[in-house]
Design an enzyme around this catalytic site. Structure first.
Site, PDB file in Angstrom:
ATOM      1  NE  ARG A 127      -3.908  -2.201   2.167  1.00  0.00           N
ATOM      2  CZ  ARG A 127      -3.721  -3.173   3.060  1.00  0.00           C
ATOM      3  NH1 ARG A 127      -2.795  -3.055   3.982  1.00  0.00           N
ATOM      4  NH2 ARG A 127      -4.476  -4.247   3.019  1.00  0.00           N
ATOM      5  CE  LYS A 150      -3.131  13.583 -13.877  1.00  0.00           C
ATOM      6  NZ  LYS A 150      -3.576  13.901 -15.253  1.00  0.00           N
ATOM      7  CD  GLU A 158       3.838  17.869 -22.643  1.00  0.00           C
ATOM      8  OE1 GLU A 158       3.303  18.735 -21.928  1.00  0.00           O
ATOM      9  OE2 GLU A 158       3.191  16.917 -23.130  1.00  0.00           O
ATOM     10  CE  LYS A 182       2.900  17.526 -13.971  1.00  0.00           C
ATOM     11  NZ  LYS A 182       3.028  16.407 -14.876  1.00  0.00           N
ATOM     12  CD  GLU A 192      -6.098  15.812 -14.119  1.00  0.00           C
ATOM     13  OE1 GLU A 192      -5.867  14.637 -13.932  1.00  0.00           O
ATOM     14  OE2 GLU A 192      -5.891  16.389 -15.199  1.00  0.00           O
ATOM     15  NE  ARG A 251      -1.749  16.944 -11.996  1.00  0.00           N
ATOM     16  CZ  ARG A 251      -1.054  16.112 -11.241  1.00  0.00           C
ATOM     17  NH1 ARG A 251      -1.268  16.067  -9.944  1.00  0.00           N
ATOM     18  NH2 ARG A 251      -0.137  15.332 -11.756  1.00  0.00           N
ATOM     19  CG  ASN A 275      -5.088  17.807 -19.678  1.00  0.00           C
ATOM     20  OD1 ASN A 275      -4.066  17.119 -19.632  1.00  0.00           O
ATOM     21  ND2 ASN A 275      -6.132  17.589 -18.891  1.00  0.00           N
ATOM     22  CG  HIS A 301      -1.969  17.311 -23.498  1.00  0.00           C
ATOM     23  ND1 HIS A 301      -1.206  18.457 -23.532  1.00  0.00           N
ATOM     24  CD2 HIS A 301      -1.135  16.323 -23.060  1.00  0.00           C
ATOM     25  CE1 HIS A 301       0.022  18.185 -23.113  1.00  0.00           C
ATOM     26  NE2 HIS A 301       0.096  16.904 -22.828  1.00  0.00           N
ATOM     27  CG  HIS A 359      -4.637  12.848 -25.571  1.00  0.00           C
ATOM     28  ND1 HIS A 359      -5.189  13.175 -24.359  1.00  0.00           N
ATOM     29  CD2 HIS A 359      -3.322  12.629 -25.344  1.00  0.00           C
ATOM     30  CE1 HIS A 359      -4.245  13.174 -23.426  1.00  0.00           C
ATOM     31  NE2 HIS A 359      -3.103  12.842 -23.998  1.00  0.00           N
ATOM     32  CG  HIS A 391       2.475  12.829 -25.569  1.00  0.00           C
ATOM     33  ND1 HIS A 391       1.097  12.790 -25.504  1.00  0.00           N
ATOM     34  CD2 HIS A 391       2.865  13.727 -24.622  1.00  0.00           C
ATOM     35  CE1 HIS A 391       0.679  13.621 -24.560  1.00  0.00           C
ATOM     36  NE2 HIS A 391       1.732  14.200 -23.999  1.00  0.00           N
TER      37      HIS A 391
END
Lengths: 380, 380
Positions: free
Chosen positions: A133, A155, A197, A238, A248, A252, A256, A259, A263, A278
């Protein structure tokens, strides 16, 4: 910048602190950090065991050096070398990583170390978040993209046949070591993709940083103090967003920018990296986001042209037509966008902008407007 | 207690609030809650989609009723019925659950609902913690053990060949619905096994509750107000410990009273439930913990005898000799304990006691003392 001594290294080095309370951590940015990793890790973590997760591309270059550095401070390291590429972010490989970490008898105060790009960081971070955990986690990102983006913020995740990153946890690292020396071994294309980025942080809310990049991008590409400066500024940007919204639920989402279109283009090219990676999708996506904002009369078309000019100057693709091979029709791109996003009564959430460094979250963008725009940009 | 109307139900019902800040939640305890689940869930969660995870034993009894209750309030529920038993807590089944949850298009505000005992709760909770990096989670525990223990506190996880519960996350539920009506369908043996954990809360730090159980256990077994009272007191006790130490860095270890010996006995019987179930191992383990504390001159032997007398009265096993079939020698039990625990320079962390309701964490118990004690209790 070709510092040969530890003193010179620390002079060139930058530290970005991420103040997340009991989950606070440091990001170190500079050359030679992999060789010094053992000292930095031992100074911060109680445990004396580690499991290093890496891939077949990175292992031959840096694994021995990292293991030796850990051994010098008495940290025993198990290692696992995985296939490279997005397909490695799977349940099957998560099982393998957990098995390696448990087999190495990693306890809560010991560390999982991700040595690689975003794929390795996301997978190893997920394992670190679930074994017992949660055990300690150190990111040693080896691509520009992972140094300025995925290694910061906690993330983690894997892909399933339902989509990318749909299974994972928030698990902050305890330390990020961004060794800028390793970037010299990246291909130009990979470096450029990461640079998209970097530019993004300027476009979100740092117009001065974007202007600085316009003036200094060649020095950033050449390596040296400007490169470290650009990475540190990106990590700080960031980190600020992550601190404001760790899980998020709100701001946050600004990360994106570019993005949503990006995507959709990645999906439209079936994630074939020979056609589009990407960061390239994000570059085209950022130009589209600025053009779409201009079309909605939110921003001046000049801003979109300025964004495009800069990204083009560094060698990034900026138009859908720059992608080799045929793209599906606008309707198919729109379907991909709708699947990526929650569509509520025909409205989409989108990152739009009022100009360079003035982006914002819009949650009421009509899907019909997006489709018209796509048809205009990509006539069949 | 055989209340037939909602009003009578709410009169008999107890609510335990778990004040964990933004992760705070309610535990409702009383009869008829499955039939009312839809109302209680709709009142607390924004989402209108759910995925119910259950097993082949529980599904025929309660699944239709739960689905109907959700439908009445406009919550669409996907369902997944898994095999029953500890083996279901595996990576393979975790994948299946995640796939079902994603297939049902569960978003952050929608819920995964665990309908079953501890196995289903641990597995479904883990999936709820990782799909989209965390969606809402509702526990509908259907065994006494899960109502008083595993459904409260947010520990989730699966087993690997390295051991039990070694992979998982902390993911608090958003609501726990402990329908006490379903306990009437449990076997006597299963109810007794859950009762061992109820008694444990008295032995940890609630001597008055233990005395109350000695006087009222027959009413608790018969059902009625005393049963609800015992479950509510247990949930409150568990919640207090969880609030003090959500991520088990300190006092939460007290919940392991009787569990070190108990786990060793479960391992020694190869987790064969025809010989020993978890709660029975805990019952024997709690008697051993009190006897071992007496042997270390920490507590009076009278306390151990009192614990044994009560557990025996309710029909629980209290001695290693009560387990059907042969047990391995003391050395093997000791190995299992050492594997379960971190052994630092021959010292073990153990939950010991100074008497009924006076347990404490001892982190310096000599392994040699434990072995001598085991040899004495279990001569070959």
């Amino acid at each position: 910048m070709n510092a040969m001594t530890p003193d010179a290294n620390s002079a060139a080095e930058r530290l970005v602190h991420v103040p997340l309370g009991e989950r606070a951590y440091d990001i170190l940015i500079g050359p030679g950090l992999i060789k010094r990793a053992g000292d930095e890790i031992a100074a911060r973590l109680k445990g004396r065991k580690a499991a290093i997760i890496t891939d077949v591309h990175v292992a031959p270059l840096y694994l021995d050096s990292l293991v030796a550095s850990l051994e010098r401070v008495g940290i025993q390291a198990a290692t696992l070398v995985l296939p490279a590429g997005e397909k490695t972010k799977s349940f099957e490989h998560l099982m393998t990583v957990c098995d390696t970490v448990l087999g190495a008898r990693i306890e809560r105060n010991d560390a999982v170390i991700a040595l690689g790009g975003g794929v390795i960081g996301d997978l190893a971070g997920f394992a670190a978040g679930v074994v017992r955990r949660g055990v300690r986690f150190v990111q040693v990102p080896t691509s520009l993209l992972s140094q300025v983006d995925s290694s910061v913020g906690g993330k983690t995740g894997i892909n399933t046949h339902h989509g990318k990153n749909l299974v994972g946890v928030f698990h902050q690292p305890d330390l990020v070591l961004a060794d800028t020396g390793v970037l010299d071994t990246l291909s130009e294309r990979e470096f450029r993709a990461g640079y998209a980025e970097v530019a993004k942080y300027g476009l979100i809310d740092k117009p001065d940083f974007f202007a600085w990049l316009e003036a200094n991008w060649q020095a950033v590409f050449a390596g040296g103090a400007e490169r470290i400066e650009a990475i540190a500024t990106s990590c700080r940007a960031k980190a600020d967003v992550v601190v404001a919204d760790e899980r998020e639920t709100g701001p946050r989402a600004l990360l994106n920018l570019g993005h949503t279109f990006g995507h959709a283009l990645e999906a439209a090219t079936a994630y074939d990296s020979s056609r589009l990676v990407h960061g390239e999708g994000v570059a085209i996506g950022m130009v589209l986001a600025h053009e779409f904002s201009a079309r909605l009369n939110l921003a001046s078309p000049d801003d979109a042209r300025r964004v495009e000019a800069h990204l083009k100057a560094v060698g990034l693709p900026t138009r859908m037509g720059d992608i080799p091979g045929a793209l599906p029709p606008a309707e198919t791109l729109m379907d991909a966008i709708a699947q990526d996003k929650k569509v509520k009564s025909g409205k989409l959430t989108f990152i739009l902008t009022r100009g360079i460094g003035q982006s914002f979250i819009a949650d009421d963008v009509p899907a019909s407007e997006v489709l018209s725009f796509l048809k205009e940009k990509h006539p069949q």
